[in-house]
Design an enzyme around this catalytic site. Structure first.
Site, short mmCIF file in Angstrom:
data_model
loop_
_atom_site.label_atom_id
_atom_site.label_comp_id
_atom_site.label_asym_id
_atom_site.label_seq_id
_atom_site.Cartn_x
_atom_site.Cartn_y
_atom_site.Cartn_z
N HIS A 10 0.81 -1.23 0.00
CA HIS A 10 0.00 0.00 0.00
C HIS A 10 0.84 1.29 0.00
CE1 HIS A 10 0.29 0.04 4.40
NE2 HIS A 10 -0.61 -0.89 4.59
N HIS B 51 -4.63 -10.46 13.45
CA HIS B 51 -4.84 -9.21 12.69
C HIS B 51 -5.50 -9.56 11.37
CE1 HIS B 51 -4.16 -5.32 11.00
NE2 HIS B 51 -2.92 -5.47 10.56
N GLU C 190 -5.79 -7.53 8.59
CA GLU C 190 -5.34 -6.95 7.34
C GLU C 190 -5.03 -8.11 6.36
OE1 GLU C 190 -2.27 -3.92 7.60
OE2 GLU C 190 -2.72 -3.26 5.54
N ASP D 182 -2.88 -9.08 4.33
CA ASP D 182 -1.59 -9.78 4.24
C ASP D 182 -1.50 -10.92 5.25
OD1 ASP D 182 -1.60 -7.53 6.00
OD2 ASP D 182 0.57 -7.58 6.17
N HIS E 160 -1.51 -2.71 14.19
CA HIS E 160 -1.58 -1.51 13.40
C HIS E 160 -3.01 -1.11 13.02
CE1 HIS E 160 -1.28 -1.46 8.69
NE2 HIS E 160 -1.17 -0.22 9.03
N HIS F 16 5.98 -10.56 10.05
CA HIS F 16 6.80 -10.18 8.89
C HIS F 16 8.28 -10.28 9.26
CE1 HIS F 16 3.40 -8.52 6.68
NE2 HIS F 16 3.10 -7.72 7.67
FE1 FEO Z 1 -1.22 -4.49 9.34
FE2 FEO Z 1 1.07 -6.84 8.21
O1 FEO Z 1 -0.57 -5.94 8.33
#
Ligand code: FEO
Length: 401
Positions: free
Chosen positions: A24, A78, A80, A82, A144, A222
């Site tokens: 993004h 989470h 999101e 990904d 996040h 990540h």
């Molecule tokens: Fe907030 Fe790695 O996604």
């Protein structure tokens, strides 16, 4: 062939996304990973999933350890995409699995994928027994998204931290002490700047929540797993959350026919001669997220654009929009540039800077191509701005320059 065990009966079943270069708007020059961990216990538990295009690879990795139907719990730290993109594939492939999730996460997941999951909602501090191990959930709201949580396994002393402590860094080695330390900490800081900077003031509270935990591994969603550098990355997050600065100056500019570039170079020379660290970026050749990573710890920002069609160049508009979204605080800023028959860029830049800088300092501009007198003035402008920063740095308790 079995996936890597990060500890006995805990498998790394996530994926490396070697090819991705955009997250993004954040340019991921070293790729990314979407980490997922499989805990083989009386209740077989998966922690986090992967981006949708990699669902098949995730299922293959899991099935190399255990039949997919045997998975009992899937923890969604989470939503999101990904991390949650493989949820629909998992719901089909693991029909017996309950999805463990926060209330905010449940609502988000239904909005993304429909009401197709067998959810168990957990609150802050709740514990789930999976056999020999217990998993405790800690809400990490806005680190996040509103739904974020971390999962802690006391028996293994592992914090599955999701986005926090992550890096967009695809590597074949999976632990922090197996990779280049300069690359690792650069990517960790760049990740913080581009993902967590807007929420930096929440970091202290999150660290306080984790402070009482005995942590031997931080397994984020990540990048690499922290094993040797846990104290270091926790200390970095402590500093970054407080807005520590290194005293440097970032100059970000673009140019049409080279005039604003000449000014940028003169301003940089002047600032350099004042003794300050200067970093210069041409926006048409540098991703916004790379400049953001450097601006994160800088004391000052100078932005330069010529006037194009009565305003700033689109690359500058993109950059300032991106930086405004990251909500930086504590920077001194000003603008510079060239114009022809009528200005406009400086007004645009100052208006945008004013949205995230309390006081925009007077800038410098000149008509058409800078002549010697203009270059002399630009050098002086750079020198004077650097003096402002040196004074600011001396008076700032957070400055570690
Ligand atoms: Fe907030 Fe790695 O996604």
């Amino acid at each position: 062939m079995l996936p890597l065990q990060i500890k006995p009966d805990i498998y790394d079943v996530g994926v490396q996304d070697w090819a991705v270069r955009d997250f993004h708007g954040y340019k991921t020059e070293r790729g990314a990973t979407y980490n997922s961990y499989l805990l083989m216990d009386e209740k077989i538990t998966l922690i986090d999933t992967v981006k949708a295009p990699f669902a098949e690879e995730l299922l293959r990795n899991i099935s190399q350890v255990t039949p997919l139907e045997s998975v009992d719990y899937i923890v969604i730290n989470h939503v999101e995409p990904d991390h949650s993109g493989a949820m629909p594939a998992l719901a089909k492939a693991c029909p017996n699995a309950k999805f463990i999730i926060s209330m905010a996460g449940k609502n988000e997941a239904i909005q993304h994928y429909g009401d197709i999951f067998d959810f168990t909602v957990v609150k802050d501090g709740a514990t789930l027994n999976i056999g020999k191990r217990n998993l405790t959930f800690a809400m990490m709201t806005m680190l996040h998204w509103p739904d974020n949580m971390a999962t802690y396994c006391a028996e293994e002393k592992i914090l599955f931290s999701n986005d926090a402590f992550g890096q967009h860094y695809a590597t074949s080695k999976r632990f922090d002490d197996e990779v280049d330390q300069g690359e690792l900490f650069y990517e960790a800081q760049k990740y913080f700047a581009n993902i967590l900077w807007p929420y930096a003031k929440l970091i202290g509270k999150a660290l306080a929540k984790l402070g009482g935990l005995d942590i031997k591994l931080i397994a984020p969603s990540h990048g690499v797993i922290w094993r040797s550098g846990i104290a270091d990355i926790l200390a970095c997050y402590g500093k970054w959350g407080q807005g520590v600065c290194d005293g440097s100056l970032v100059i970000a500019y673009d140019s049409m026919w080279g005039g604003t570039e000449k000014l940028a170079r003169a301003i940089a020379r002047g600032a350099q001669r004042a003794g300050i660290v200067v970093k210069v970026f041409k926006l048409s050749q540098t991703p916004n997220s790379t400049v953001a990573a450097e601006l994160f710890t800088a004391s000052g920002l100078l932005v330069g654009s010529p006037t194009l069609n009565s305003g700033m160049m689109p690359s500058m508009g993109s950059f300032l929009t991106y930086i405004k979204g990251l909500a930086p605080v504590g920077k001194k800023a000003a603008s510079f540039g060239t114009f022809g028959w009528a200005g406009g860029a400086q007004k645009d830049m100052e208006e945008m800077l004013g949205k995230f800088v309390p006081e925009v300092l007077p800038g410098y501009q000149c008509k058409w191509t800078p002549q010697t007198v203009n270059l002399d003035a630009a050098e002086q402008f750079g020198y004077d701005f650097a003096q402002e920063l040196l004074e600011k740095n001396q008076n700032s308790a957070d400055c570690q320059c």
